[in-house]
Design a protein around this motif. Structure first.
Motif, PDB file in Angstrom:
ATOM      1  N   GLU A 171     -30.977  -0.206 -29.041  1.00 47.32           N
ATOM      2  CA  GLU A 171     -32.019  -1.157 -28.654  1.00 47.32           C
ATOM      3  C   GLU A 171     -31.994  -1.412 -27.156  1.00 47.32           C
ATOM      4  N   ILE A 174     -33.755   1.424 -25.426  1.00 47.97           N
ATOM      5  CA  ILE A 174     -35.215   1.335 -25.543  1.00 47.97           C
ATOM      6  C   ILE A 174     -35.766   0.274 -24.598  1.00 47.97           C
ATOM      7  N   ARG A 175     -35.049  -0.822 -24.445  1.00 51.09           N
ATOM      8  CA  ARG A 175     -35.498  -1.863 -23.502  1.00 51.09           C
ATOM      9  C   ARG A 175     -35.569  -1.303 -22.082  1.00 51.09           C
ATOM     10  N   VAL A 203     -39.408  -2.762 -29.306  1.00 49.50           N
ATOM     11  CA  VAL A 203     -38.074  -2.224 -29.582  1.00 49.50           C
ATOM     12  C   VAL A 203     -37.886  -2.026 -31.078  1.00 49.50           C
ATOM     13  N   SER A 213     -41.815   4.363 -28.543  1.00 48.62           N
ATOM     14  CA  SER A 213     -41.911   3.098 -27.800  1.00 48.62           C
ATOM     15  C   SER A 213     -42.903   3.218 -26.654  1.00 48.62           C
TER      16      SER A 213
END
Length: 436
Positions: A171, A174-175, A203, A213
């Motif tokens: 996560e 992805i951020r 996310v 994403s």
């Protein structure tokens, strides 16, 4: 670039490329995730830094950077990049690409990266066509696959290549991908803001897939000139944000409703909670673990196959991930919900543990003690032990429990489902062993 026309075409196309393509890293240091593959001295680093021809298989879930790494290898080492899709290419296409690479190598000394996406879709003849180029290092071959190459790639090709396993992005990864895309001039160039709640929603929707994403982020940016909020994301991707805090009440309430629905044999309600957790981005391994526990806690011997189904689903989720893994979870949930129920297993181990905690332990009978070490027989260990396999039906009357616990009853089976058969058998065995 092979010609001025190619350069002009690429320049014209550059402004229309998807956000995920525009944000591809230009070097290994820009790659997000896969730290186990990118550290100093790793094979991938050596391939880039030494510029030596090498063949690779990149195995991992979608959106983990397989195509990105192939582009980076080609870009950093200034090699020609030729991409072949295993979905549409045939043997003729493969041989043509290899022949062109040989000519380029002979004429200018320039090496070629031959990237084959979805390489597991190639049949044996197509994979055989790659062998000469790999063996003679006419190309740097990179094959990308989402399936286990040991099952889908021929042994001669696999043995001549290095296998690198990619992991789903975390996560936090992805951020970083989203933040970089919002700010980078190649991306959204700071023209819109991304609200924290919207970022968290993206996310969750990504499920460890960086490409997904960025696709969702780009779709959301197209319908706002100001701030990307949760509502904007919902409209852009037509997917409602499930209100679910994995560290708060929602996490515990939903999993509680999920387990109690299976216990109550309501398959529809259990599937609702399963879908709710999956759509909210809950870790599928957490869900699988709860199903495995349930199979013994609430079904037990009433349907012994339930544990097998649950464990198989957990292994399948580890093997293939989401979204396909939801099918395995759903099958296990339906099986668990519809199975006859029994809590005799948890009651049995609970009662036994309670006795142990209270100090009701006693001594292991002498005839059951270990008699394999020197001096054990002088202590009487193992003396008089009767080997059950030497007797009819594999049963022989002798004491097994400590004397103080001889009459304790832990396993008290129900008459539900298959446990009725176990109940009858246990009743007969217990009576025989206890001489009752």
């Amino acid at each position: 670039m092979d010609s001025l026309f190619d350069a002009a075409a690429e320049e014209a196309h550059r402004g229309h490329e998807p956000l995920a393509v525009r944000m591809r890293p230009r070097g290994l240091d820009e790659v997000i995730g896969q730290r186990h593959l990118l550290g100093p001295g790793t094979p991938l680093r050596r391939l880039v830094e030494a510029e030596a021809p090498m063949s690779l298989f990149l195995w991992g879930p979608p959106g983990t950077g397989k195509t990105t790494l192939a582009y980076v290898v080609a870009g950093v080492t200034k090699r020609r990049f030729v991409e072949v899709s295993a979905v549409s290419a045939g043997v003729k296409d493969v041989r043509a690409a290899i022949e062109q690479a040989r000519r380029e190598l002979g004429m200018s000394g320039r090496q070629t990266v031959l990237f084959v996406d979805e390489v597991h879709r190639f049949n044996k003849a197509q994979q055989d066509a790659l062998l000469p180029a790999v063996e003679n290092r006419w190309v740097t071959f990179i094959g990308a696959t989402t399936e286990n190459p040991f099952f889908s790639v021929i042994s001669p090709l696999l043995s001549r290549s290095l296998l690198l396993t990619l992991e789903s992005l975390s996560e936090d990864d992805i951020r970083v991908v989203l933040e970089r895309a919002v700010a980078d001039p190649r991306g959204l160039d700071g023209k819109v803001r991304l609200a924290p709640e919207a970022a968290e929603h993206l996310v969750r929707l990504a499920g460890g897939d960086a490409r997904r994403s960025l696709t969702y982020l780009e779709a959301a940016a197209l319908i706002t000139d100001d701030e990307i909020t949760v509502e904007v994301v919902e409209r852009a991707v037509d997917k409602a944000a499930v209100r679910y805090d994995r560290q708060g009440d929602q996490h515990y309430d939903v999993i509680s409703g999920f387990i109690k629905s299976m216990r109550g044999s309501d398959a529809d309600a259990a599937l609702h909670y399963l879908a709710r957790m999956i759509e909210a981005g809950e870790d599928p391994r957490f869900i699988a673990r709860r199903i495995v526990i349930f199979a013994s806690e609430d079904v037990g011997m009433a349907d012994p196959t339930c544990l097998q189904i649950a464990v198989a689903a957990a292994q399948a989720v580890e093997f293939i991930g989401l979204p396909e893994g939801r099918l395995n979870l759903a099958q296990a949930v339906i099986h668990c919900a519809l199975a006859p129920k029994s809590n005799a297993v948890i009651n049995a181990i609970g009662a036994a543990s309670e006795d142990v905690r209270r100090g009701n332990i006693g001594h292991v009978p002498n005839h059951l003690r270990d008699a394999h070490y020197a001096g054990a027989k002088t202590l009487g260990h193992g003396k008089g032990y009767k080997y059950p396999h030497d007797f009819e039906h594999g049963l022989v009357r002798q004491d097994y429990a400590p004397e103080e616990l001889r009459d304790r009853r832990y396993y008290q089976p129900t008459r539900h489902g298959a446990e009725a058969g176990f109940a009858d058998r246990w009743s007969k065995i217990r009576s025989f062993l206890r001489g009752q």
